[in-house]
Design a protein around this motif. Structure first.
Motif, PDB file in Angstrom:
ATOM      1  N   ASP A 171      47.713  37.372  47.189  1.00 23.05           N
ATOM      2  CA  ASP A 171      48.112  37.682  48.564  1.00 23.05           C
ATOM      3  C   ASP A 171      49.619  37.493  48.694  1.00 23.05           C
ATOM      4  O   ASP A 171      50.146  36.424  48.390  1.00 23.05           O
ATOM      5  CB  ASP A 171      47.376  36.756  49.543  1.00 23.05           C
ATOM      6  CG  ASP A 171      47.628  37.126  51.007  1.00 23.05           C
ATOM      7  OD1 ASP A 171      48.275  38.153  51.251  1.00 23.05           O
ATOM      8  OD2 ASP A 171      47.173  36.373  51.882  1.00 23.05           O
ATOM      9  N   THR A 173      51.134  38.275  51.657  1.00 20.25           N
ATOM     10  CA  THR A 173      51.430  38.197  53.080  1.00 20.25           C
ATOM     11  C   THR A 173      51.619  36.744  53.510  1.00 20.25           C
ATOM     12  O   THR A 173      51.060  35.820  52.907  1.00 20.25           O
ATOM     13  CB  THR A 173      50.315  38.829  53.921  1.00 20.25           C
ATOM     14  OG1 THR A 173      49.093  38.114  53.700  1.00 20.25           O
ATOM     15  CG2 THR A 173      50.122  40.288  53.540  1.00 20.25           C
ATOM     16  N   THR A 175      52.786  34.219  57.223  1.00 17.03           N
ATOM     17  CA  THR A 175      53.095  34.180  58.655  1.00 17.03           C
ATOM     18  C   THR A 175      54.505  33.649  58.897  1.00 17.03           C
ATOM     19  O   THR A 175      55.124  33.045  58.014  1.00 17.03           O
ATOM     20  CB  THR A 175      52.103  33.272  59.402  1.00 17.03           C
ATOM     21  OG1 THR A 175      52.196  31.943  58.847  1.00 17.03           O
ATOM     22  CG2 THR A 175      50.684  33.781  59.235  1.00 17.03           C
ATOM     23  N   ARG A 176      54.993  33.864  60.101  1.00 17.96           N
ATOM     24  CA  ARG A 176      56.278  33.314  60.506  1.00 17.96           C
ATOM     25  C   ARG A 176      56.142  31.817  60.761  1.00 17.96           C
ATOM     26  O   ARG A 176      55.141  31.360  61.298  1.00 17.96           O
ATOM     27  CB  ARG A 176      56.782  33.997  61.780  1.00 17.96           C
ATOM     28  CG  ARG A 176      57.107  35.450  61.641  1.00 17.96           C
ATOM     29  CD  ARG A 176      57.440  36.104  62.971  1.00 17.96           C
ATOM     30  NE  ARG A 176      58.685  35.606  63.549  1.00 17.96           N
ATOM     31  CZ  ARG A 176      59.261  36.087  64.652  1.00 17.96           C
ATOM     32  NH1 ARG A 176      58.659  37.086  65.309  1.00 17.96           N
ATOM     33  NH2 ARG A 176      60.386  35.587  65.109  1.00 17.96           N
ATOM     34  N   THR A 609      56.867  44.814  58.594  1.00 16.63           N
ATOM     35  CA  THR A 609      55.551  44.507  59.162  1.00 16.63           C
ATOM     36  C   THR A 609      54.450  45.326  58.505  1.00 16.63           C
ATOM     37  O   THR A 609      53.291  44.906  58.476  1.00 16.63           O
ATOM     38  CB  THR A 609      55.544  44.758  60.683  1.00 16.63           C
ATOM     39  OG1 THR A 609      55.938  46.110  60.960  1.00 16.63           O
ATOM     40  CG2 THR A 609      56.501  43.810  61.394  1.00 16.63           C
ATOM     41  N   ASN A 612      53.727  43.343  55.369  1.00 13.12           N
ATOM     42  CA  ASN A 612      53.198  42.009  55.652  1.00 13.12           C
ATOM     43  C   ASN A 612      52.571  42.027  57.048  1.00 13.12           C
ATOM     44  O   ASN A 612      53.253  41.830  58.053  1.00 13.12           O
ATOM     45  CB  ASN A 612      54.323  40.967  55.575  1.00 13.12           C
ATOM     46  CG  ASN A 612      53.854  39.555  55.866  1.00 13.12           C
ATOM     47  OD1 ASN A 612      52.660  39.301  56.058  1.00 13.12           O
ATOM     48  ND2 ASN A 612      54.796  38.625  55.901  1.00 13.12           N
ATOM     49  N   ASN A 613      51.271  42.267  57.111  1.00 14.71           N
ATOM     50  CA  ASN A 613      50.607  42.424  58.409  1.00 14.71           C
ATOM     51  C   ASN A 613      50.415  41.107  59.153  1.00 14.71           C
ATOM     52  O   ASN A 613      49.872  41.095  60.258  1.00 14.71           O
ATOM     53  CB  ASN A 613      49.264  43.150  58.251  1.00 14.71           C
ATOM     54  CG  ASN A 613      48.304  42.407  57.321  1.00 14.71           C
ATOM     55  OD1 ASN A 613      48.491  41.223  57.043  1.00 14.71           O
ATOM     56  ND2 ASN A 613      47.278  43.103  56.842  1.00 14.71           N
ATOM     57  N   LYS A 614      50.843  40.001  58.567  1.00 16.78           N
ATOM     58  CA  LYS A 614      50.794  38.720  59.275  1.00 16.78           C
ATOM     59  C   LYS A 614      52.040  38.468  60.115  1.00 16.78           C
ATOM     60  O   LYS A 614      52.088  37.492  60.877  1.00 16.78           O
ATOM     61  CB  LYS A 614      50.592  37.573  58.283  1.00 16.78           C
ATOM     62  CG  LYS A 614      49.224  37.585  57.608  1.00 16.78           C
ATOM     63  CD  LYS A 614      49.084  36.419  56.636  1.00 16.78           C
ATOM     64  CE  LYS A 614      47.740  36.453  55.907  1.00 16.78           C
ATOM     65  NZ  LYS A 614      47.629  35.377  54.896  1.00 16.78           N
ATOM     66  N   ILE A 616      54.318  38.693  63.110  1.00 12.06           N
ATOM     67  CA  ILE A 616      54.198  38.994  64.539  1.00 12.06           C
ATOM     68  C   ILE A 616      55.566  39.425  65.051  1.00 12.06           C
ATOM     69  O   ILE A 616      56.566  38.754  64.812  1.00 12.06           O
ATOM     70  CB  ILE A 616      53.668  37.781  65.305  1.00 12.06           C
ATOM     71  CG1 ILE A 616      52.241  37.456  64.841  1.00 12.06           C
ATOM     72  CG2 ILE A 616      53.699  38.022  66.808  1.00 12.06           C
ATOM     73  CD1 ILE A 616      51.686  36.171  65.420  1.00 12.06           C
TER      74      ILE A 616
END
Length: 621
Positions: A171, A173, A175-176, A609, A612-614, A616
């Motif tokens: 993986d 991806t 998150t911020r 984005t 990396n679909n995580k 926001i």
């Protein structure tokens, strides 16, 4: 065809013999132009070269053709089609983010952060000199902190990556991280850098203990500001108020006084570690002429060829990008990029009247276009830093005949139109110039600061070697003073602000409370002009609607012959011959600027984005 086949079979046969006769390790020879990664950390020179390459993410600092000043109310970019207007007019979005220098670009910064992570993972086990190992680790910590800071002040909280991703990961991806987590991570890296670099001997242009502390000071100052105190930011912006992930933008709660105290302490640590700056020990203002010379010397940073410029002002620099003769970089052409077209320069980033009006008069009074005396002579008796930063109509400049011919023996900037007999003459530095008419200033001004004043340096064809100041001592003074103001320690703030003003030939500030805050902000504006401060300051103070979003004001200058006077030939600025009229004019033709609150943070590109679909997105996009 038979002959062709015969030739091919012969070649294959010979090739087979050659391979068969080779040693078994033929295919295992090392590439002559590459170094295996494991060998890098066995050799001090190779390890140093690896870390040196991480510095390239700093590029030319702010000395690119398009400058961050043109995203602020300092300058406007002259030439269309460069995507700056996309940001300034508020039309930016994830699919069109507008112009951004690569020292802020998401992908470019993460590439360098990855290199920092490689170095920080590999150096602990490196078999090189221990002192060198510590120094390289300190540099890598600083550079990682710096690049994350670049992302943080554009986007808010970003993913904090410390591992080295390899091929075949399950993986990719992530998150911020929250704004708070990013601030803590960056300041921890700064602390690590300062510890590791203590006692190290470092070449000019490399980071240092003082640079690490200066970066920490900047980050903590921003963290204490309005934009990153979410209760304050929500009260000032409906866009931020409606955002469902404010933790990426700032602190949801907590004691702001504690954050301001941390900012004050960090700034004081810089002041204690970085020497004394340049001429900040004065107890009264110097003369206006000396104030101008002091400011020019600071801007030159020891890089001017002129013997009249004090080279010891380089003591002001904490960390800079230096330029040398055998390099080919944009940073050596800043005079060409921004200088007057009447000298065959490009007039790229030209000052706007929005900035010029904010320079005080020499007695410390706010300049006022409604004041008849100010309006009649707007360039008389002003803050000496104006004369060191801005070229205006009638200002003396370099010998024009070195590049443009003997058309202006007076060597004065000409940005107006002047009566000559029954006709009108367009100034040599206008867009109707007889020298060049495609690249003149629209604003009536040109940038002077950062251009070597040596008369033998012809900006059009001569390299100049003025360093770009990533951090200078005066920024730390401002950081300290700002924190003092917000903590109610006005006397201490005034003490340090007046040191800066005395050096520039300006009288002492005496205000308190919010009046002192406003004087401070203007002082920072004019002292740090063009140094990539204003764009970030206006956003973090949340004054952008009235500053960055303000319509552009240009200057129109006309010279009318006084009764009985004859125009000089060639023309020169002469107030005994001409009556000059100065008319500030709002202009929306180059950029129709507006402020939308989504612009407090830039959009994360859809390219990122999508990968990396995580991630926001920021508010308003």
């Amino acid at each position: 065809m038979k002959n062709l086949i015969k030739h091919i079979l012969i070649v294959l046969a010979v090739t087979g013999v050659l391979f068969a006769s080779c040693k078994k390790d033929f295919l295992n020879t090392k590439p002559q132009t590459e170094v295996p990664s494991e060998d890098t950390w066995k050799d001090g020179a190779l390890a140093t070269a690896f870390v040196n390459n991480i510095y390239t993410g700093l590029r030319n600092g702010g000395f690119e053709e398009q400058m961050l000043a043109s995203l602020s109310d300092e300058t406007v970019f002259t030439h269309p089609g460069r995507s700056i207007n996309i940001i300034n007019e508020g039309t930016l979005g994830p699919t069109n983010t507008g112009w951004s220098d690569s020292t802020y670009v998401w992908g470019a910064m993460y590439n360098k952060i990855r290199s920092c992570n490689v170095a920080l993972q590999s150096l602990p086990s490196a078999t090189i000199d221990q002192a060198l190992k510590g120094r390289l680790q300190g540099e890598a910590h600083f550079l990682r902190a710096y690049y994350y800071q670049q992302l943080l002040r554009y986007y808010g909280g970003v993913p904090l990556i410390t591992k080295i991703y390899q091929l075949g990961e399950a993986d990719y991806t992530v998150t911020r991280n929250t704004y708070d987590e990013c601030v803590k991570f960056i300041t921890n890296d700064c602390d690590s850098a300062a510890t590791l670099l203590k006692g190290q001997t470092l070449d000019k242009g490399r980071t240092s203990v003082a640079a690490s502390l200066a970066l920490k000071s900047r980050v903590l100052l921003y963290a204490a500001s309005d934009l990153h105190d979410i209760p304050t930011a929500k009260a000032k912006s409906s866009v931020i108020s409606g955002y469902s992930h404010p933790e990426f933008l700032g602190y949801l709660s907590g004691d702001r006084t504690t954050r301001w105290q941390a900012a004050k302490d960090a700034a004081k640590a810089v002041l204690d570690a970085a020497g004394t700056g340049y001429k900040l020990n004065l107890t009264a203002p110097v003369s206006p002429e000396e104030g101008k010379k002091n400011y020019i010397a600071i801007a030159m940073g020891g890089g001017s060829k002129s013997a009249d410029v004090d080279a010891t002002a380089s003591s002001e620099i904490i960390l800079a990008r230096y330029f040398i003769a055998n390099q080919v970089t944009n940073g050596e052409s800043i005079g060409l990029y921004n200088g007057p077209n009447g000298y065959h320069n490009w007039a790229g980033n030209t000052p706007v009247e929005n900035l010029v009006s904010d320079y005080e008069t020499i007695d410390g009074r706010k300049f006022d276009w409604n004041n008849p005396s100010d309006k009649a002579a707007p360039y008389t008796n002003r803050d000496p830093r104006l004369y060191a930063s801005i070229l205006y109509d009638g200002a003396g400049w370099k010998p024009r005949d070195k590049i443009s011919g003997n058309v202006d023996p007076a060597n004065q900037i000409q940005t107006g139109s002047y009566q000559v007999g029954s006709g009108t003459l367009a100034g040599l530095d206008t867009r109707q110039s007889s020298i060049e008419n495609w690249n003149g200033s629209w604003t009536g001004y040109y940038m002077r600061k950062f251009t070597d004043p040596d008369p033998n340096v012809v900006d059009n064809n001569t390299k100049q070697f003025i360093p770009w100041p990533f951090f200078r001592y005066t920024e730390a003074v401002f950081n300290y003073a700002e924190a003092c103001i917000e903590l109610g320690q006005d006397a201490e703030a005034r003490n340090w602000l007046n040191k800066i003003r005395f050096r520039a030939g300006m009288p002492a500030i005496t205000e308190s409370g919010d009046a002192l805050r406003q004087r401070y902000r203007n002082e920072r504006r004019v002292e740090m002009v063009y140094e990539e401060q204003r764009y970030h300051d206006a956003r973090r103070w949340m004054i952008a609607p009235a500053t960055l979003g303000r319509k552009l004001i240009f200057m129109s200058v006309t010279g009318t012959l006084k009764p009985g006077k004859t125009a000089p030939s060639p023309y020169k600025h002469d107030e005994s011959v001409y009556t000059y009229t100065y008319t500030p004019t709002i202009d929306n033709g180059i950029e129709n600027r507006q402020w939308l609150d989504k612009m407090y943070f830039l959009p994360i590109s859809q390219v990122e984005t999508s990968k990396n679909n995580k991630l926001i997105q920021n508010p308003g996009y």
